[in-house]
Write an enzyme that holds these catalytic residues in place. Structure first.
Site, PDB file in Angstrom:
ATOM      1  N   CYS A  53      54.515  41.340  39.796  1.00 43.21           N
ATOM      2  CA  CYS A  53      54.974  41.738  38.463  1.00 43.21           C
ATOM      3  C   CYS A  53      55.122  43.260  38.424  1.00 43.21           C
ATOM      4  CB  CYS A  53      53.966  41.282  37.406  1.00 43.21           C
ATOM      5  SG  CYS A  53      52.327  42.048  37.586  1.00 43.21           S
ATOM      6  N   HIS A  83      44.106  41.632  43.074  1.00 39.68           N
ATOM      7  CA  HIS A  83      43.358  40.514  43.647  1.00 39.68           C
ATOM      8  C   HIS A  83      44.218  39.738  44.636  1.00 39.68           C
ATOM      9  CE1 HIS A  83      40.227  40.456  40.165  1.00 39.68           C
ATOM     10  NE2 HIS A  83      39.986  41.388  41.076  1.00 39.68           N
ATOM     11  N   CYS A 148      47.793  49.106  35.063  1.00 34.03           N
ATOM     12  CA  CYS A 148      49.006  48.457  34.569  1.00 34.03           C
ATOM     13  C   CYS A 148      49.330  48.949  33.157  1.00 34.03           C
ATOM     14  CB  CYS A 148      48.806  46.946  34.563  1.00 34.03           C
ATOM     15  SG  CYS A 148      50.177  46.042  33.788  1.00 34.03           S
ATOM     16  N   HIS A 176      35.125  40.448  34.651  1.00 33.18           N
ATOM     17  CA  HIS A 176      36.383  40.843  35.300  1.00 33.18           C
ATOM     18  C   HIS A 176      36.614  42.339  35.083  1.00 33.18           C
ATOM     19  CE1 HIS A 176      40.731  41.111  36.060  1.00 33.18           C
ATOM     20  NE2 HIS A 176      40.641  39.951  36.683  1.00 33.18           N
ATOM     21  N   GLU A 178      39.228  44.123  34.519  1.00 35.64           N
ATOM     22  CA  GLU A 178      40.070  44.497  33.382  1.00 35.64           C
ATOM     23  C   GLU A 178      39.328  44.363  32.063  1.00 35.64           C
ATOM     24  OE1 GLU A 178      43.844  42.854  30.865  1.00 35.64           O
ATOM     25  OE2 GLU A 178      43.956  42.561  33.042  1.00 35.64           O
ATOM     26  N   CYS A 283      50.742  39.798  28.009  1.00 34.61           N
ATOM     27  CA  CYS A 283      51.530  40.388  29.084  1.00 34.61           C
ATOM     28  C   CYS A 283      52.782  39.558  29.333  1.00 34.61           C
ATOM     29  CB  CYS A 283      50.683  40.447  30.363  1.00 34.61           C
ATOM     30  SG  CYS A 283      51.609  40.825  31.855  1.00 34.61           S
ATOM     31  N   SER A 312      41.944  35.793  41.995  1.00 37.09           N
ATOM     32  CA  SER A 312      43.006  36.199  41.075  1.00 37.09           C
ATOM     33  C   SER A 312      42.962  35.355  39.810  1.00 37.09           C
ATOM     34  CB  SER A 312      44.372  36.051  41.755  1.00 37.09           C
ATOM     35  OG  SER A 312      45.415  36.164  40.809  1.00 37.09           O
ATOM     36  N   SER A 375      50.131  38.660  41.925  1.00 39.98           N
ATOM     37  CA  SER A 375      49.710  39.656  42.909  1.00 39.98           C
ATOM     38  C   SER A 375      49.978  39.201  44.338  1.00 39.98           C
ATOM     39  CB  SER A 375      48.213  39.975  42.738  1.00 39.98           C
ATOM     40  OG  SER A 375      47.441  38.791  42.743  1.00 39.98           O
TER      41      SER A 375
END
Length: 407
Positions: A53, A83, A148, A176, A178, A283, A312, A375
């Site tokens: 992405c 990941h 990102c 996680h 993020e 997203c 991931s 990813s």
């Protein structure tokens, strides 16, 4: 949309051709139906959207640029850049070292860093606390920051929610990278809490409606609230943001649920005073990949193969969707396909590596769903496709199949 410079070895002539044909025929991305790639004995339904992405390509470009621009300096990744094991291995092979693992455990102490060292911030971002530690050492944290842009957009939404005096509900996995990064920013803007799924949302909803106890709240959400979060007074005005790789439909379900809770408690006429519409934090790539997966599942396939890193999050959600419909094998690369009879794969739910015999039905043609996470390099997906095709004797040549697609 901006294009990025990524290494050629991540690209795939076969997958690139398929994606380019779809872009030409559907420039506005309105058609989520898969591409049928017919080799005769084996046929693949390939997702409309999958693979790198915007955020991942941005991270790869910056990371490899850091290596190229600093041949004489020590270069570190804060943790895994994305990941995917192959991408991270490529950076390690170029001399880059990890400072932490994905859980935030230290591998190399920050005390060993020097002001001239290069530290790459991963695509998930990092916490403000870690940024400050690095800045105190003298590291330029923003020089090679691969966070990102869509993650940063969530952070901006959290800031706006705080300015408007909303408490923040974060839909994500609390361990996680993020979510940890988002929480570190969210909690300085507003009282914040992390929930994993719709079941935890309903526990919080029951507390808002006074259907469950403070003890139950503390049991479920211990260590997942900001220090200033007081459940007795901080859930009168709420907004939902998310870890961008979560299941988009579940984030929307959670947001809709809390809206209904607030309507139930305060009335529909007062909803704008108690619930913030935050749909724009989803997203685009996660949404597109998941929508493409739903269209994949409309096909009459025999099995699904999902390719990506086993840690991931976005890939795991694609696996979850496929598992509901048909036998699904989550693999990291073509090397997991041992033979026509045996495949090694990963159970994301139990975190176990498994082996399955006779995974390919004894029939012709066999129809296989093939997709990957955001990813995963296209070159790895091509490797999986070619490995399966090689297991059958009477198949068409790749060039002929691609020519047929172009007609």
């Amino acid at each position: 949309m901006k294009s990025f410079v990524i290494p050629e070895f991540y690209k795939s002539p076969v997958i690139s051709k398929i994606k380019e044909l779809r872009r030409i025929n559907d420039p506005r991305k309105r058609d989520f139906s898969p591409t049928l790639v017919d080799f005769g004995s084996v046929r693949f339904y390939i997702a409309r959207h999958f693979g790198f992405c915007y955020g991942v390509e941005n991270a790869i470009e910056i990371s490899f640029k850091a290596v190229e621009e600093n041949p004489s300096k020590r270069i570190f990744l804060l943790s895994q850049m994305i990941h995917n094991p192959e991408v991270n291995k490529d950076l390690l092979n170029r001399g880059v070292k990890f400072l932490m693992d994905t859980s935030g455990n230290q591998i190399i102490p920050f005390e060993e860093l020097k002001p001239g060292d290069i530290v790459i911030i991963p695509a998930f971002g990092t916490t403000l606390e870690i940024e400050r530690k690095l800045e105190k050492i003298g590291i330029e944290v923003h020089k090679y920051n691969t966070t990102c842009p869509f993650v940063e957009r969530v952070w901006k939404k959290a800031e706006k929610l705080g300015e408007d005096n909303y408490s923040i509900i974060i839909h994500g996995k609390h361990n996680h990278e993020e979510t940890r990064a988002t929480f570190s920013r969210s909690k300085i803007n507003a009282p914040s809490i992390i929930i994993k799924d719709i079941n935890e949302a309903k526990i919080l909803g029951d507390f808002i409606l006074r259907k469950t106890s403070r003890e139950k709240f503390n049991e479920v959400f211990k260590n997942r609230c900001s220090e200033d979060f007081n459940p007795d007074r901080n859930i009168e005005r709420v907004g939902v943001i998310n870890q961008t790789t979560m299941l988009a439909t579940e984030t929307q379900e959670i947001a809709n649920y809390f809206k209904s809770v607030m309507i139930q408690k305060y009335g529909a006429e007062n909803i704008k005073d108690h619930f913030a519409d935050t749909r724009d934090t989803l997203c685009y790539a996660t949404n597109e990949n998941q929508e493409a997966t739903y269209s994949l599942l409309d096909q009459n396939a025999d099995l699904a193969i999902v390719v990506g890193g086993y840690n991931s999050s976005n890939t795991s959600h694609i696996v979850e969707l496929c598992e509901k419909k048909l036998p699904t094998y989550f693999i990291s690369s073509a090397s997991e396909i041992v033979s026509k009879q045996k495949i090694n794969h990963f159970n994301y739910h139990t975190q176990q590596h498994l082996s399955t015999d006779n995974f390919l039905p004894d029939k012709k043609p066999i129809n296989i769903i093939l997709t990957s996470g955001a990813s995963c390099p296209d070159s790895i997906v091509e490797g999986v496709l070619k490995k399966i095709v090689s297991l059958y004797e009477d198949t068409k040549e790749v060039e002929k199949v691609l020519t047929e697609l172009s007609v």
